[in-house]
Design a protein around this motif. Structure first.
Motif, mmCIF file in Angstrom:
data_model
loop_
_atom_site.group_PDB
_atom_site.id
_atom_site.type_symbol
_atom_site.label_atom_id
_atom_site.label_comp_id
_atom_site.label_asym_id
_atom_site.label_seq_id
_atom_site.Cartn_x
_atom_site.Cartn_y
_atom_site.Cartn_z
ATOM 1 N N UNK A 71 0.810 -1.222 0.000
ATOM 2 C CA UNK A 71 0.000 0.000 0.000
ATOM 3 C C UNK A 71 0.839 1.266 0.000
ATOM 4 N N UNK A 72 2.172 1.119 -0.136
ATOM 5 C CA UNK A 72 3.034 2.290 -0.229
ATOM 6 C C UNK A 72 3.180 3.077 1.057
ATOM 7 N N UNK A 73 2.932 2.453 2.202
ATOM 8 C CA UNK A 73 3.038 3.179 3.468
ATOM 9 C C UNK A 73 4.466 3.646 3.720
ATOM 10 N N UNK A 74 5.422 2.813 3.373
ATOM 11 C CA UNK A 74 6.817 3.149 3.639
ATOM 12 C C UNK A 74 7.393 3.941 2.462
ATOM 13 N N UNK A 75 8.273 4.911 2.738
ATOM 14 C CA UNK A 75 8.825 5.744 1.659
ATOM 15 C C UNK A 75 9.806 4.995 0.757
ATOM 16 N N UNK A 76 10.335 3.873 1.248
ATOM 17 C CA UNK A 76 11.249 3.095 0.423
ATOM 18 C C UNK A 76 10.454 2.228 -0.553
ATOM 19 N N UNK A 77 11.153 1.659 -1.543
ATOM 20 C CA UNK A 77 10.485 0.893 -2.598
ATOM 21 C C UNK A 77 10.463 -0.581 -2.223
ATOM 22 N N UNK A 78 9.249 -1.139 -2.097
ATOM 23 C CA UNK A 78 9.090 -2.546 -1.751
ATOM 24 C C UNK A 78 8.961 -3.416 -2.977
ATOM 25 N N UNK A 79 8.933 -4.730 -2.743
ATOM 26 C CA UNK A 79 8.889 -5.691 -3.838
ATOM 27 C C UNK A 79 7.609 -5.586 -4.645
ATOM 28 N N UNK A 80 6.516 -5.156 -4.032
ATOM 29 C CA UNK A 80 5.250 -5.032 -4.757
ATOM 30 C C UNK A 80 5.199 -3.787 -5.626
ATOM 31 N N UNK A 81 6.177 -2.896 -5.467
ATOM 32 C CA UNK A 81 6.177 -1.631 -6.208
ATOM 33 C C UNK A 81 7.133 -1.639 -7.387
ATOM 34 N N UNK A 82 8.213 -2.385 -7.260
ATOM 35 C CA UNK A 82 9.200 -2.402 -8.335
ATOM 36 C C UNK A 82 10.011 -3.692 -8.297
ATOM 37 N N UNK A 83 10.274 -4.207 -9.480
ATOM 38 C CA UNK A 83 11.128 -5.394 -9.562
ATOM 39 C C UNK A 83 12.595 -5.053 -9.348
ATOM 40 N N UNK A 84 12.876 -3.749 -9.268
ATOM 41 C CA UNK A 84 14.227 -3.310 -8.944
ATOM 42 C C UNK A 84 14.418 -3.074 -7.448
ATOM 43 N N UNK A 85 13.374 -3.327 -6.665
ATOM 44 C CA UNK A 85 13.479 -3.171 -5.214
ATOM 45 C C UNK A 85 14.550 -4.102 -4.662
ATOM 46 N N UNK A 86 15.291 -3.654 -3.646
ATOM 47 C CA UNK A 86 16.297 -4.553 -3.043
ATOM 48 C C UNK A 86 15.669 -5.786 -2.400
ATOM 49 N N UNK A 87 14.340 -5.765 -2.236
ATOM 50 C CA UNK A 87 13.647 -6.896 -1.617
ATOM 51 C C UNK A 87 12.906 -7.755 -2.637
ATOM 52 N N UNK A 88 13.036 -7.434 -3.901
ATOM 53 C CA UNK A 88 12.278 -8.158 -4.926
ATOM 54 C C UNK A 88 12.609 -9.651 -4.926
ATOM 55 N N UNK A 89 13.864 -9.983 -4.673
ATOM 56 C CA UNK A 89 14.274 -11.382 -4.681
ATOM 57 C C UNK A 89 13.800 -12.170 -3.478
#
Length: 627
Positions: free
Chosen positions: A269-287
């Motif tokens: 839901x975009x609560x956090x200002x950082x980019x999560x896996x659900x927002x971008x496949x380039x997120x550091x957490x995507x893997x």
């Protein structure tokens, strides 16, 4: 053991030592055919679960020719930890014969073998099994002030009335969101440490305390941050420090199989200002997550979309959680925790648990690793794979659900022999350190309140009926009497007796969320609370209850009796689960017996102790001549 017998792995005439053996240890087998049978040969057949190795050892024949013989032999356990499945094969010189397994003689070629656990001897911190644990659902234990949920993750709201019932109704979308909070805090727990010390508590097991959108906090949002409604990291450090001054350690709940969809890592839901896996496949957490395809479809724990499952094999996840210098495992042990309880351990790969244990053994050798396993952890199969939890490199101990299940069944259905058999199965299968480190309990946040289970006449099917159900006076009285007996067994049996917050105060309630009410400060059942305090003091002060061996004296129908013994002291627990008077004669070679619960004395006669037990009563007997 009565004649004629064939083989009983729990009896020293047939197998020594009892139960599991360390790698490289020796096991002596004695197997005897029935008197009416004549066999010339016998072999023990062994098959390794993990090694796949199979061995046939012919046993030597002892006894006069033509008479009943005994076959004997010594087996050396493998040098690597394993589960060994074994049976016996008998045959005659003419080639005829049969096999003997756990079901008896068989000639059909099928085998149901016995189990021999071969474990690697590794150190187990003794403080956990020796002590008393207390489980706290942090939101519901103690609040010092009414919190403001504004700006916190999740659409939270707070009950103003501490005595409210937890919300259980679905929202307009048909979901139960668990977004109602009561505002219990870490500072609140700290304020009650003297109360906990008075119960004899030596370990606090806290349900998740990290930032999360739900009141149960099993959908972690940020592993590196204490949920702000509970307090701060400084509050946690203060809790650990002040608890330590009272001889109390803290174990944390580690939810490492899944996160919350509203988390720093997924961030649906975009609560956090950082980019999560659900927002971008380039997120550091995507893997960390498995999408197919991204972003709308992903693996989730039991298909619950608010709990996206993680890929434990992701290198960055392993580093973040376990192996990095500032990993979550290390971070909170450094902050003052003394161990971790692994939520849904069945969902974590063996190698992942082994990595956690390795880090703890190396950097925090006195820390304890506990696992949530609902069955016999030595034979658990999860996702078609046999697990290795207790073979030496993973868990120190597990939650003992079989203890709860069999004990409550005994108290309701008066089948003491079933409780004995269930516990002997664990004692036989578990390494000794794991058996004595098992977390024994009567209830948890995942089970109905023990008082309700022991008192209710019927189990209600309607959720609406369960929500408002309260025991009748008669049900509550019966439940309280049974609960006193359950607590007596809990505190005197091997393992770590664990109290779910409020059970000692007489709290009621069916399953989640009705079992997660607020602690009734000022409204406790004082008689029950006093009973728990007495048992806690006895557990703390009497060495046999902490470290003594276990010897069964009687287990049939409503009557249960067992002894805990050291070289210098023996304590005997006696329980009558019946609604009627019962009589029991116990072997007693000591002087007069004293019930440590009531100070009553009993005089033995002719080497026995004649006991008349009122309905739903129990004793804890000691040799009165020693005190």
């Amino acid at each position: 053991m009565s004649e004629p017998f064939v083989f009983d792995p729990r009896h020293s005439l047939c197998k020594t030592p009892f139960g599991a053996v360390p790698c490289g240890g020796s096991v002596t087998f004695h197997c005897r055919p029935l008197a009416s049978d004549h066999f010339d040969h016998c072999a023990v057949v062994l098959l390794g679960e993990f090694s796949g190795a199979e061995a046939h050892l012919e046993l030597s024949c002892e006894g006069p020719e033509g008479e009943r013989v005994r076959f004997s032999g010594v087996v050396t356990a493998p040098s690597e930890a394993d589960l060994i499945w074994y049976h016996f094969r008998f045959w005659r010189d003419d080639g005829s014969g049969c096999i003997l397994d756990s079901t008896g003689y068989r000639a059909d070629g099928l085998v149901e073998p016995w189990q021999l656990t071969v474990y690697e001897e590794t150190p187990t911190p003794q403080w956990f099994g020796f002590g008393i644990s207390y489980q706290i659902f942090p939101d519901r234990f103690c609040r010092l002030s009414l919190p403001d949920p504004a700006g916190m993750v999740g659409d939270r709201w707070v009950h103003e009335n501490w005595a409210d019932a937890p919300e259980w109704r679905p929202d307009p979308d048909g979901e139960v969101r668990n977004r109602d909070f009561f505002g219990g805090s870490l500072a609140g727990i700290t304020s009650k440490l003297p109360y906990l010390a008075g119960l004899g508590v030596s370990t606090l097991y806290l349900c998740p305390i990290f930032e999360s959108a739900s009141n149960h906090r099993y959908n972690t949002a940020d592993y590196a941050k204490i949920d702000p409604m509970l307090g701060t990291e400084e509050d946690f450090r203060s809790l650990c420090t002040q608890a330590g001054e009272l001889g109390i350690r803290v174990i944390l709940d580690g939810v490492f199989n899944h996160t919350g969809s509203q988390s720093l890592y997924f961030n649906a839901d975009g609560f956090y200002p950082t980019v999560g896996a659900a927002q971008s496949q380039d997120s550091p957490y995507a893997g960390w997550f498995s999408f197919h395809p991204w972003p709308t479809d992903y693996d989730a724990w039991w298909g619950i979309r608010t709990l996206p499952a993680v890929r434990e094999e992701s290198p960055s996840y392993i580093d973040y959680m376990v192996e990095g210098n500032h990993s979550i495992i290390r971070r909170w042990l450094r902050a003052g925790a003394s161990g971790w309880r692994l939520d849904v351990a069945d969902e974590l790969p063996d190698w992942f648990i082994e990595k956690i244990r390795s880090v703890m053994d190396r950097d925090f050798p006195d820390a304890f690793l506990l696992g949530e396993v609902w069955e016999d952890a030595s034979t658990k199969v999860a996702y078609s794979r046999r697990r290795r939890y207790l073979l030496g490199r993973e868990l120190h101990g597990v939650m003992n659900y079989p203890f709860r299940t069999s004990l409550l069944e005994y108290l309701r259905q008066e089948r003491a022999e079933h409780f004995q058999d269930a516990m002997e199965t664990l004692r036989e299968n578990y390494p000794p350190a794991a058996f004595y480190s098992a977390m024994n309990f009567l209830g948890t946040h995942d089970t109905p309140r023990v008082l309700t289970v022991l008192g209710a006449d019927v189990l209600l099917e309607s959720r609406e009926a369960r929500a408002c159900y309260r025991l009748s006076p008669g049900e509550r009285d019966r439940g309280l009497r049974r609960l006193r007996l359950a607590a007596l067994v809990l505190f005197t049996f091997p393992g770590a007796p664990t109290v779910y917050y409020g059970d000692e105060a007489g709290m009621e309630g069916f399953e989640d969320p009705f079992n997660r009410g607020t602690y009734p400060w000022g409204g406790e059942d004082q008689n029950l609370l006093g009973w728990f305090r007495v048992l806690g003091r006895l557990r703390r002060d009497r060495a046999p209850l902490r470290t003594g061996g276990l010897r069964w004296l009687h287990a049939a129908g409503p009557l249960l009796a067992f002894a805990r013994e050291t070289e210098t002291e023996v304590l005997t627990t006696v329980v009558n689960a019946s609604l009627e008077d019962q009589h029991l004669t116990l072997p007693w070679s000591c002087g007069p017996a004293e019930d440590l619960l009531t100070a009553r004395r009993f005089s033995p006669a002719e080497g026995g102790l004649e006991l008349s037990l009122p309905p739903l009563s129990g004793l804890l007997l000691a040799d009165a001549s020693e005190h």
